[in-house]
Design an enzyme around this catalytic site. Structure first.
Site, mmCIF file in Angstrom:
data_model
loop_
_atom_site.group_PDB
_atom_site.id
_atom_site.type_symbol
_atom_site.label_atom_id
_atom_site.label_comp_id
_atom_site.label_asym_id
_atom_site.label_seq_id
_atom_site.Cartn_x
_atom_site.Cartn_y
_atom_site.Cartn_z
ATOM 1 N N ASP A 205 7.866 -23.428 17.282
ATOM 2 C CA ASP A 205 8.717 -23.743 16.129
ATOM 3 C C ASP A 205 10.017 -24.357 16.644
ATOM 4 O O ASP A 205 10.817 -23.685 17.288
ATOM 5 C CB ASP A 205 9.004 -22.468 15.339
ATOM 6 C CG ASP A 205 9.692 -22.736 14.013
ATOM 7 O OD1 ASP A 205 10.288 -23.819 13.850
ATOM 8 O OD2 ASP A 205 9.643 -21.852 13.131
ATOM 9 N N HIS B 264 6.527 -24.426 13.017
ATOM 10 C CA HIS B 264 7.230 -23.876 11.859
ATOM 11 C C HIS B 264 6.253 -23.488 10.758
ATOM 12 O O HIS B 264 6.562 -22.646 9.924
ATOM 13 C CB HIS B 264 8.226 -24.923 11.355
ATOM 14 C CG HIS B 264 9.275 -24.389 10.432
ATOM 15 N ND1 HIS B 264 10.069 -23.313 10.748
ATOM 16 C CD2 HIS B 264 9.678 -24.789 9.189
ATOM 17 C CE1 HIS B 264 10.910 -23.077 9.752
ATOM 18 N NE2 HIS B 264 10.690 -23.943 8.795
ATOM 19 N N SER C 55 11.034 -19.710 6.442
ATOM 20 C CA SER C 55 12.075 -20.702 6.717
ATOM 21 C C SER C 55 13.355 -20.286 5.978
ATOM 22 O O SER C 55 13.867 -19.189 6.221
ATOM 23 C CB SER C 55 11.594 -22.093 6.314
ATOM 24 O OG SER C 55 12.462 -23.090 6.794
#
Length: 422
Positions: A356, A388, A277
């Site tokens: 995601d 994600h 991320s």
């Protein structure tokens, strides 16, 4: 059945409300919304439901309090906040400064005994998964009493310590360093820099998903820094990287690595960097700014900031920090890794899930294509059924085995071996 608004502001969000024992007051978190010039900030507020009077409970407290609840008598409030690489329990009474009740660790799920005689909570740490504990409700800096529970993890394959570094401007950067068993001056361990996500969070707790111990079990030391933008080090530290992700957050990470490789237990000639991320963004940025690492792993990462901000599930949030890319492109141009793709020479493993929505799959696909066009040694691990996060246990095994195989190839110099699960 009636609805009544008890607290509302146009430039702030209210959340995590909790009633006092007599139901006459509510304590809640007030978060000042972020702007282009300033990150969010938050404090605790108490509202009297009889007359609507609202008062700030934690003025001047340079941390982000959350999950508040009253004590058994309504005289004080307990809350949690990231603080210097930990997540302690705090107690605050009206008109007084917050008192930190726990010395170490990261806490959650705090429960107040009905008679007020004790607190119960889950405590974890980098080297300890969540376990139930009992605490005195008022004693500062205490070590809690562990309670019996099933499924306890009593040993990990190594040790962890806190390591400080000094950034170029003199700011302290705290990190957690995991050392594998047997690491010493005579047998130094290769180092993996693991960059946290968020970015408004910090390394302070056990994570089953992002665990350094799988790497330590294979002989790697793992450095887990809290660079600029991290919580728990004051508002100025968050502001340090606001809208400038490629500036101080990057240089803080490099300062942390510089401090770690000076330790005799670390082999400075064998290093890698990885993150997911925001940590994936930073891994990509690291790849464009330095060739000091032997390998880089980037998971669910941001590559083209303009494209990301326009396609993520929370565009409004990120645009407040970076601006409208059509009318204010400056921060995008300065901080988007894709603009520096020609500088990448380090082998990269790109990982992304098709479902995601926080960082859409297009970010990973474009990064992969840009690497392939430039003939950068790279691999792409694609999860068609993950978002994600990698949530399925079997997929988590695939993730770790692939990461470890990639590190073995480029950090340890071993031949590539496709993981059996693939």
């Amino acid at each position: 059945g009636d609805e009544r608004v008890v607290a509302d502001e146009t430039d702030a969000s209210m959340g995590a409300p909790a009633f006092s024992p007599d139901s006459g007051r509510v304590v809640f978190v007030r978060q000042q919304q972020s702007t282009h010039d300033a990150p969010p900030d938050q404090t605790l507020m108490v509202v009297d439901l009889a007359n609507g009077d609202t008062a700030e409970l934690t003025p001047g407290f340079d941390r982000w309090p959350d999950t508040p609840q009253f004590d058994a008598h309504g005289d004080a409030v307990y809350f949690l906040a990231d603080d210097d690489g930990h997540r302690p329990i705090f107690r605050v009474a009206p008109g007084e400064a917050p008192v930190r009740l726990t010395a170490t660790g990261a806490y959650s799920d705090v429960c107040v005994a009905a008679d007020g005689s004790a607190l119960y909570a889950l405590r974890s740490a980098i080297d300890s998964p969540p376990a139930p504990v009992r605490l005195d409700p008022t004693t500062p800096d205490q070590h809690p009493v562990a309670l019996p529970a099933p499924g306890a993890v009593t040993t990990v394959p190594g040790t962890v310590r806190s390591v400080d570094a000094e950034a170029g401007d003199g700011v302290r950067v705290q990190s957690w360093l995991v050392l594998p068993e047997g690491a010493s001056a005579e047998s130094p361990a290769p180092l993996v820099l693991w960059i946290h996500g968020g970015p408004l969070m910090s390394w302070n707790a056990w994570s089953w998903r992002w665990t350094p111990w799988n790497l330590a079990a294979r002989g790697y030391a793992v450095l887990m820094p809290n660079p600029g933008l991290s919580q728990g080090f004051g508002q100025d530290f968050v502001r340090r990287g606001w809208g400038a992700w490629g500036a101080e957050p990057f240089t803080d990470l490099m300062a942390a690595v510089d401090a770690a490789i000076e330790l005799p237990e670390i082999d400075a000639s064998r290093t890698a960097a990885m993150g997911g991320s925001f940590g994936g963004y930073m891994a990509n940025w690291v790849a464009t700014q330095t060739d000091r690492f032997d390998a880089i792993v980037t998971h669910a990462s941001l590559w083209h900031l303009d494209g990301f901000v326009g396609s993520t599930d929370a565009s409004f949030h990120w645009e407040k920090e970076f601006g409208d890319p059509l009318t204010a492109p400056g921060r995008y141009d300065a901080n988007s890794p894709h603009r520096f793709a020609d500088s990448i020479v380090t082998p990269m493993l790109v990982i992304h899930g098709d479902k995601d929505y926080r960082v859409p799959i297009g970010e990973g696909l474009r990064l992969w294509y840009d690497l392939q066009k430039r003939e950068v040694p790279s691999r792409f691990l694609y999860f068609p059924d993950e978002n994600h996060w990698v949530l399925a246990p079997g997929n988590a095994r695939v993730w770790y085995e692939t990461v470890l195989a990639f590190l073995a190839e480029h950090v340890l110099g071993e031949a590539w071996e496709r993981p059996d699960l693939l």
